[in-house]
Design a protein around this motif. Sequence first.
Motif, PDB file in Angstrom:
ATOM      1  N   PHE A  46      -1.630   6.228   6.907  1.00  0.00           N
ATOM      2  CA  PHE A  46      -0.178   6.032   6.937  1.00  0.00           C
ATOM      3  C   PHE A  46       0.205   4.835   7.810  1.00  0.00           C
ATOM      4  CE2 PHE A  46       0.161  10.601   5.556  1.00  0.00           C
ATOM      5  CZ  PHE A  46       0.872  10.357   4.400  1.00  0.00           C
ATOM      6  N   ILE A  60       0.852  -1.190   0.000  1.00  0.00           N
ATOM      7  CA  ILE A  60       0.000   0.000   0.000  1.00  0.00           C
ATOM      8  C   ILE A  60       0.890   1.243   0.000  1.00  0.00           C
ATOM      9  CG2 ILE A  60      -1.686   1.352   1.326  1.00  0.00           C
ATOM     10  CD1 ILE A  60      -2.835  -1.300   2.365  1.00  0.00           C
ATOM     11  N   ALA A  88      -1.293   2.064   8.007  1.00  0.00           N
ATOM     12  CA  ALA A  88      -1.529   0.801   7.290  1.00  0.00           C
ATOM     13  C   ALA A  88      -0.690   0.716   6.023  1.00  0.00           C
ATOM     14  CB  ALA A  88      -3.010   0.676   6.946  1.00  0.00           C
ATOM     15  N   ALA A  89       0.126   1.761   5.780  1.00  0.00           N
ATOM     16  CA  ALA A  89       0.838   1.838   4.501  1.00  0.00           C
ATOM     17  C   ALA A  89       2.231   1.228   4.594  1.00  0.00           C
ATOM     18  CB  ALA A  89       0.946   3.299   4.070  1.00  0.00           C
ATOM     19  N   ASP A  90       2.750   0.787   3.453  1.00  0.00           N
ATOM     20  CA  ASP A  90       4.136   0.345   3.362  1.00  0.00           C
ATOM     21  C   ASP A  90       5.033   1.522   2.989  1.00  0.00           C
ATOM     22  OD1 ASP A  90       3.869  -2.748   3.490  1.00  0.00           O
ATOM     23  OD2 ASP A  90       2.265  -2.063   2.162  1.00  0.00           O
ATOM     24  N   TYR A  91       4.513   2.365   2.089  1.00  0.00           N
ATOM     25  CA  TYR A  91       5.241   3.555   1.672  1.00  0.00           C
ATOM     26  C   TYR A  91       4.308   4.754   1.768  1.00  0.00           C
ATOM     27  CZ  TYR A  91       8.286  -0.023  -0.266  1.00  0.00           C
ATOM     28  OH  TYR A  91       9.095  -1.132  -0.416  1.00  0.00           O
TER      29      TYR A  91
END
Lengths: 246, 326
Positions: B296, B284, B298-301
């Motif tokens: 943010f 994500i 839950a995000a990878d980048y």
Amino acid sequence: MKFLVCISVVPDTTTKISFVDGDTKFNTDKVQWILNPYDEWYALVRAIELKEANGGSVTVINVGGADNEQVIRKALAIGADDAIRVDAEPGDPFYVASQIANAAKSGSYDVVMFGKETISYNGSNVGGMTAELLGLPFVSYASKLEMAASTATIEREIEGGKEIVEVNTPFVCSAAKGMAEARIPNMMGIMNAKKKPLNVVAPVSVSNHTTIVKYELPPAKSACKMINPDNMDELVQLLHNEAKVI
Amino acid sequence: MAVLFYAEASNGKVKKNGLEAATYASKVAASLGTQAIGIAVGDIADSELSALGAYGASKVVKVADAKLENFDSQAYAKVIAEVAKSTGSDVVIISQSLSGKAIAPRLSVKLDAGLVSGAVALPDTSNGFVVKKAAFSGKAFAHVRIDTANKIVAVVPNSTGVEKKEGTAAVETASVALSDADFGVKVKEVKRQSGNVLPLPEAELVVSAGRGMKGPENWGIVEDLANVLGATTACSRPVADIGWRPHHEHVGQTGVAIRPNLYIAIGISGAIQHLAGVNQSKVIVVINKDAEAPFFKAADYGVLGDAFEVIPKLTEAFKKFKASQH
């Protein structure tokens, strides 16, 4: 037109999911139980709208213990006429479908409705199983439902589009977004719900086909890697070399 | 004993989720010491079906009856059940696609077979037959044991992968007696979305945007990015509800749940209902100008910045990357 709407009681959307007994049981501590949103917003409300327009009745059915009655009363407050509670711990989808099919057989319903899935197990199983047990047509992921006498015109979702189908009663249908808008029960509805019949029936004896042996939480996400907005080349390289998704 | 898989097809071609089912079935068959057999429904060229050998099928049984152009779960479940019986299959693998969701439960009753739907991994056969499935709208997994002799697994699209090797499969034609009673559902009209990108549930790359785009007239840069990537576009619920974008683009708990390899979320805060529909994405990327946006977490980048400046730069970077790949 007689509608049977099958309702599940599920943990609220915002529930923090955890497990107990060595990850073999869902931790129900402090869980707020609600009517499964797809059963409520889409299936139940559409059935009530069609009853209001054309006459008939809406019965809701739930498989579960006495604790579920508060949630079942909410369905009555929204506008269902009566309710059936099959007094049993809901087992696997086949167990639940068998209970619903058994109750449906004696009720001569024209339309048996479900939400597209529960937000707890996301299986989409019970509707199709009930249809097969009753030998009825099944229209899944319906986003519109109109009734004219004994024929329904239904819009259903397919990959990359929609299909318009026709089906004669009796049939089974699962409801998705587009079917209806959520209704908030009013005070009159809540008062009336207390007087509406809620019939408790004994389950039929059926074996589960499946058993949940263990639960697992997804691995914790590693911290989000922040990229300088002026360096999108770096993001593209990371997606290619590190994440390997492009 | 054999493992049967449903080679879901459209317009005479086996779909990617049909190839995934073939790959999954051939691995299950290998672990059980048996063969994987395909069932294909409809008018599909033998060459297309024999090519399933490269995905591990030893044989494909084709049932081509003109009536089956009309999709009805009752008729399809009957066809697959008959072929499961005639091939002696005790395990059936099917994609958890929209049609798979309608067929698998009926098949499960017909074959007296335990069904696990939403499978995201191969079964563990070391002690019984246990399948890992997604549960609680992507917030957890359940390991489910199938206790019946016959078993059905419905696999989430884009979760277990397609593996192509060498080989061809034998193609056999079979007929199943179908009557009007098997077609209670009459298809009157099919409305397909235009365009040649993959529909959301099957898409590997998705570019999604939300209220941060400020208005429907600003979607051009989102579409440009998606075009360069070959991605499918999606949107958040508020944007679909106010009519900036069509409803079929809405991903999230009430809309479509997706599992792409890459999900790029632009100007979407990341409410829990939105996450429930996208949290199974493999990677994500979140672009948002609000550092406090919950997405943010839950995000990878993440890219903290103004979408209107960041997206064109990202599109250019992808263009450069694509050019360097040729």
